[in-house]
Design an enzyme around this catalytic site. Structure first.
Site, mmCIF file in Angstrom:
data_model
loop_
_atom_site.group_PDB
_atom_site.id
_atom_site.type_symbol
_atom_site.label_atom_id
_atom_site.label_comp_id
_atom_site.label_asym_id
_atom_site.label_seq_id
_atom_site.Cartn_x
_atom_site.Cartn_y
_atom_site.Cartn_z
ATOM 1 N N GLY A 30 0.830 -1.202 0.000
ATOM 2 C CA GLY A 30 0.000 0.000 0.000
ATOM 3 C C GLY A 30 0.868 1.257 0.000
ATOM 4 O O GLY A 30 0.534 2.270 -0.614
ATOM 5 N N ASN A 31 2.030 1.149 0.648
ATOM 6 C CA ASN A 31 2.928 2.313 0.729
ATOM 7 C C ASN A 31 3.598 2.608 -0.594
ATOM 8 O O ASN A 31 4.106 3.705 -0.811
ATOM 9 C CB ASN A 31 4.006 2.071 1.771
ATOM 10 C CG ASN A 31 3.401 1.682 3.081
ATOM 11 O OD1 ASN A 31 2.602 2.417 3.621
ATOM 12 N ND2 ASN A 31 3.749 0.509 3.551
ATOM 13 N N LYS A 232 -3.059 -8.914 1.719
ATOM 14 C CA LYS A 232 -2.619 -9.007 0.318
ATOM 15 C C LYS A 232 -1.351 -9.853 0.144
ATOM 16 O O LYS A 232 -1.158 -10.475 -0.899
ATOM 17 C CB LYS A 232 -2.437 -7.624 -0.313
ATOM 18 C CG LYS A 232 -1.256 -6.833 0.218
ATOM 19 C CD LYS A 232 -0.205 -6.622 -0.826
ATOM 20 C CE LYS A 232 1.015 -5.894 -0.316
ATOM 21 N NZ LYS A 232 1.372 -5.788 1.048
ATOM 22 N N LYS A 292 4.211 -10.750 5.778
ATOM 23 C CA LYS A 292 5.164 -10.863 4.659
ATOM 24 C C LYS A 292 6.080 -12.064 4.885
ATOM 25 O O LYS A 292 6.277 -12.888 3.982
ATOM 26 C CB LYS A 292 6.005 -9.588 4.530
ATOM 27 C CG LYS A 292 5.180 -8.362 4.184
ATOM 28 C CD LYS A 292 6.070 -7.147 3.935
ATOM 29 C CE LYS A 292 5.277 -5.861 4.049
ATOM 30 N NZ LYS A 292 4.036 -5.839 3.264
HETATM 31 P P1 ADP Z 1 2.873 -2.690 3.122
HETATM 32 O O1 ADP Z 1 1.889 -1.592 2.889
HETATM 33 O O2 ADP Z 1 3.958 -2.703 2.112
HETATM 34 O O3 ADP Z 1 2.227 -4.027 3.353
HETATM 35 P P2 ADP Z 1 3.512 -2.637 5.976
HETATM 36 O O4 ADP Z 1 3.437 -1.378 6.741
HETATM 37 O O5 ADP Z 1 2.452 -3.656 6.208
HETATM 38 O O6 ADP Z 1 3.665 -2.250 4.447
HETATM 39 O O7 ADP Z 1 4.929 -3.346 6.265
HETATM 40 C C1 ADP Z 1 6.156 -2.637 6.076
HETATM 41 C C2 ADP Z 1 6.623 -2.017 7.388
HETATM 42 O O8 ADP Z 1 7.025 -3.050 8.303
HETATM 43 C C3 ADP Z 1 7.865 -1.150 7.278
HETATM 44 O O9 ADP Z 1 7.552 0.184 7.015
HETATM 45 C C4 ADP Z 1 8.576 -1.356 8.626
HETATM 46 O O10 ADP Z 1 8.570 -0.179 9.396
HETATM 47 C C5 ADP Z 1 7.773 -2.406 9.336
HETATM 48 N N1 ADP Z 1 8.529 -3.426 10.047
HETATM 49 C C6 ADP Z 1 8.146 -3.955 11.235
HETATM 50 N N2 ADP Z 1 9.028 -4.881 11.642
HETATM 51 C C7 ADP Z 1 9.994 -4.965 10.702
HETATM 52 C C8 ADP Z 1 11.171 -5.767 10.574
HETATM 53 N N3 ADP Z 1 11.524 -6.672 11.478
HETATM 54 N N4 ADP Z 1 11.938 -5.574 9.469
HETATM 55 C C9 ADP Z 1 11.604 -4.657 8.533
HETATM 56 N N5 ADP Z 1 10.495 -3.870 8.614
HETATM 57 C C10 ADP Z 1 9.676 -4.022 9.679
HETATM 58 MG MG MG Z 2 0.932 -4.509 5.051
#
Ligand code: ADP
Ligand code: MG
Length: 340
Positions: A30-31, A232, A292
């Site tokens: 989403g980002n 997703k 993820k």
């Molecule tokens: P998306 O919209 O791409 O699904 P999310 O916000 O769900 O994005 O997931 C990405 C975020 O996960 C990053 O911005 C990061 O701050 C966060 N995050 C939390 N824990 C971790 C980790 N262990 N390693 C990397 N990123 C992390």
């Molecule tokens: Mg997400």
């Protein structure tokens, strides 16, 4: 951690033969479509999508690609529009399944235009199409007993109590929560079409926002959309396994998967086996990196030569060259873990 452990399911998909090309499922965060805090305008989304597709153009040219994307901010905006209408008239104009379909259409439209402009004639020859994907979930999924996914605007406690829908506290406010069930399968007629399209190298945008969650009643043969949100990344994993894809790229706004994120001893993982990263599951929160990593494990461990890469959209090309991002792979044995 239980959150990741669910992924120990397996599948036995067979690989499509697309000449020498790899088939890659690309999950756009989403980002990638709307950076945190940015106004939700079409111009800004279009600009981000253009930038995202341009960093993916080398990947697109040399592989068969299926896109999945997020829709959190976009579906939230539509929910706000619906709430404004409801305030005026008392009627709820749209349920969440229809809002999901709307965002699949609007985001798919913008992605298609940018893919078209990035690929030119090659895009015309290969074909690019959006599928308003209906994904079957089980009515018995345990997620229905515990809705966790926040959607729509924030409310005061008093307003939230009048909604007549499940709500949970989100910071100092309250928001509607909906269940996030496991995706089981794309509906048959769409799966047949998706397999045919992919086999012929068509770029398909599907499972947007995790897809539209539907329940299938085998007696009446009816599909019914429900108030839920499929993650997703889980939808991308499920589609990748079903299509027998070679790789899954989960593209977001961080450079990869870290341990001790935002702490002084933060370290970024270069590559890991599914078993080794599972040991680190406490580092991956359920609302962001957790789905993820669990999707990556699920995808990779079901077939020996599959890989998954998690990293930043801007690094898409160098991720494929092994120069950026976190790679999950079986190629170095079960205990493999390497940091940058
Ligand atoms: P998306 O919209 O791409 O699904 P999310 O916000 O769900 O994005 O997931 C990405 C975020 O996960 C990053 O911005 C990061 O701050 C966060 N995050 C939390 N824990 C971790 C980790 N262990 N390693 C990397 N990123 C992390
Ligand atoms: Mg997400």
């Amino acid at each position: 951690m239980n959150y990741v452990a669910w992924s120990m399911l397996s599948s036995s998909a067979s690989k499509p033969k697309n000449n020498e090309k790899q088939h890659i499922v690309v999950a756009l965060g989403g980002n990638a479509l709307l950076k945190r805090g940015e106004p939700l305008t079409v111009d800004i989304q279009r600009q981000n999508i253009r930038y995202g597709i341009s960093s993916l153009s080398a990947v697109l040219r040399s592989n068969t690609v299926t896109f999945v994307h997020g829709n959190g901010p976009q579906v939230g905006l539509l929910a706000l529009e619906g709430a404004a209408y409801q305030k005026q008239t008392g009627a709820i104009p749209m349920q969440l399944d229809v809002l999901d379909a709307e965002t699949e259409g609007s985001i798919g439209y913008m992605l298609e235009q940018e893919i078209d402009s990035a690929l030119g004639d090659e895009g015309c020859k290969r074909g690019v199409i959006t599928m308003l994907s209906q994904i079957i979930v089980s009515p018995n999924d345990e997620a229905f007993n515990n809705p966790t996914k926040f959607i729509g605007p924030v409310y005061s406690l008093e307003e939230a109590n009048k909604l007549g829908k499940p709500v949970k506290q989100d910071g100092q406010f309250y928001r509607q929560v909906v269940p996030s069930p496991q995706p089981i399968q794309l509906i048959d007629q769409q799966l047949t079409a998706l397999k045919l399209l992919t086999k012929n190298d068509v770029i398909v945008i599907c499972g947007g926002g995790g897809g539209i969650p539907v329940i299938f009643d085998p007696v009446s043969r009816r599909l019914t959309g429900i108030e839920a949100v499929i993650d997703k990344d889980r939808a991308a994993c499920m589609l990748g396994k079903t299509l027998g894809a070679d790789g899954l790229m989960i593209l977001t706004d961080v450079e990869g998967v870290a341990v001790n994120k935002d702490k002084p001893d933060e370290k970024w993982i270069k590559s890991a086996s599914p078993a080794a990263i599972l040991e680190l599951a406490d580092n991956f929160p359920a609302g962001s990196m957790g789905p993820k990593v669990s999707s990556a494990i699920d995808f990779v461990q079901t077939q020996r030569d599959r890989w998954c890469r998690i990293g930043s959209l801007k690094d898409a090309t160098s991720m494929l060259e092994g120069k950026a991002g976190t790679k999950l792979t079986n190629e170095h044995g079960t205990d493999h873990l390497e940091y940058y």
